[in-house]
Design an enzyme around this catalytic site. Structure first.
Site, PDB file in Angstrom:
ATOM      1  N   HIS A 253      13.419  16.896  17.305  1.00 51.85           N
ATOM      2  CA  HIS A 253      14.600  16.173  17.787  1.00 51.85           C
ATOM      3  C   HIS A 253      15.437  16.944  18.801  1.00 51.85           C
ATOM      4  CE1 HIS A 253      14.772  13.290  14.069  1.00 51.85           C
ATOM      5  NE2 HIS A 253      13.615  13.248  14.717  1.00 51.85           N
TER       6      HIS A 253
ATOM      7  N   CYS B  58      19.660  37.158  11.701  1.00 51.34           N
ATOM      8  CA  CYS B  58      20.649  38.139  11.252  1.00 51.34           C
ATOM      9  C   CYS B  58      20.814  37.845   9.771  1.00 51.34           C
ATOM     10  CB  CYS B  58      21.950  38.019  12.054  1.00 51.34           C
ATOM     11  SG  CYS B  58      22.768  36.419  11.960  1.00 51.34           S
TER      12      CYS B  58
HETATM   13  C1  RB5 Z   1      25.912  41.706   9.127  1.00 52.50           C
HETATM   14  O1  RB5 Z   1      26.508  42.242   7.996  1.00 52.50           O
HETATM   15  C2  RB5 Z   1      26.106  40.195   9.189  1.00 52.50           C
HETATM   16  O2  RB5 Z   1      27.438  39.902   9.442  1.00 52.50           O
HETATM   17  C3  RB5 Z   1      25.212  39.596  10.224  1.00 52.50           C
HETATM   18  O3  RB5 Z   1      23.899  39.911   9.926  1.00 52.50           O
HETATM   19  C4  RB5 Z   1      25.259  38.091  10.362  1.00 52.50           C
HETATM   20  O4  RB5 Z   1      25.152  37.459   9.130  1.00 52.50           O
HETATM   21  C5  RB5 Z   1      26.336  37.554  11.185  1.00 52.50           C
HETATM   22  O5  RB5 Z   1      26.467  36.341  11.431  1.00 52.50           O
END
Ligand code: RB5
Length: 149
Positions: A103, A70
């Protein structure tokens, strides 16, 4: 260690979408069979909607390893680690990717798509997939992870 004959699932939200697209092309070029769990555009989405299906499949033993991302790598990693059979390591250096296999016997790598460049992402994935678990003293530590008080 990953074997190219097994399917490699990959998932992200919009913050990891570009990194995911890059990694999929590199993985395919390298001969891996990749299963894309989405998301499929840069439109804003909620990362748990895409990470849960992948993490659940790893938990059930459908796939041995997975790749998630993400923007920060944190939301994806936190979601995946809700599953008892998942050990998702958040990696931002090649050494982190190596250590989480050696690990922690991590079965998922989580990448901060907005904080590392594509080539580093690819390097970390390769190291993650090709590093065996060290076992030994780390075996009992990994076993203790699920021993809640
Ligand atoms: C999205 O804007 C962002 O919050 C997501 O990709 C991530 O970083 C969340 O932990």
């Amino acid at each position: 260690m990953s074997d190219k004959s097994t399917i490699l699932p990959i998932a992200s939200d919009h913050g990891g979408f570009r990194m995911k697209a890059f990694l999929i092309s590199k993985l395919k070029e390298a001969g891996y069979s990749v299963l894309d769990f989405g998301t499929f555009s840069e439109e804003s989405v909620d990362y748990p909607d895409f990470i849960h299906p992948l993490a659940s499949a790893i938990d059930k033993g459908v796939y041995p390893f997975g790749i998630i991302m993400c923007g920060s790598g944190n939301g994806a990693q936190i979601t995946a680690n809700k599953y008892a059979g998942v050990r998702a390591g958040l990696c931002w250096t090649v050494e982190q990717a190596q250590l989480t296999r050696l690990h922690n016997n991590a079965n998922i790598i989580s990448i901060p798509g907005r904080f590392v460049d594509f080539e580093l992402g690819w390097e970390m994935v390769q190291v993650f997939l090709n590093t065996p678990f060290e076992g030994g003293r780390h075996q009992q530590r990994v076993e203790k992870i699920s021993h809640k008080l």
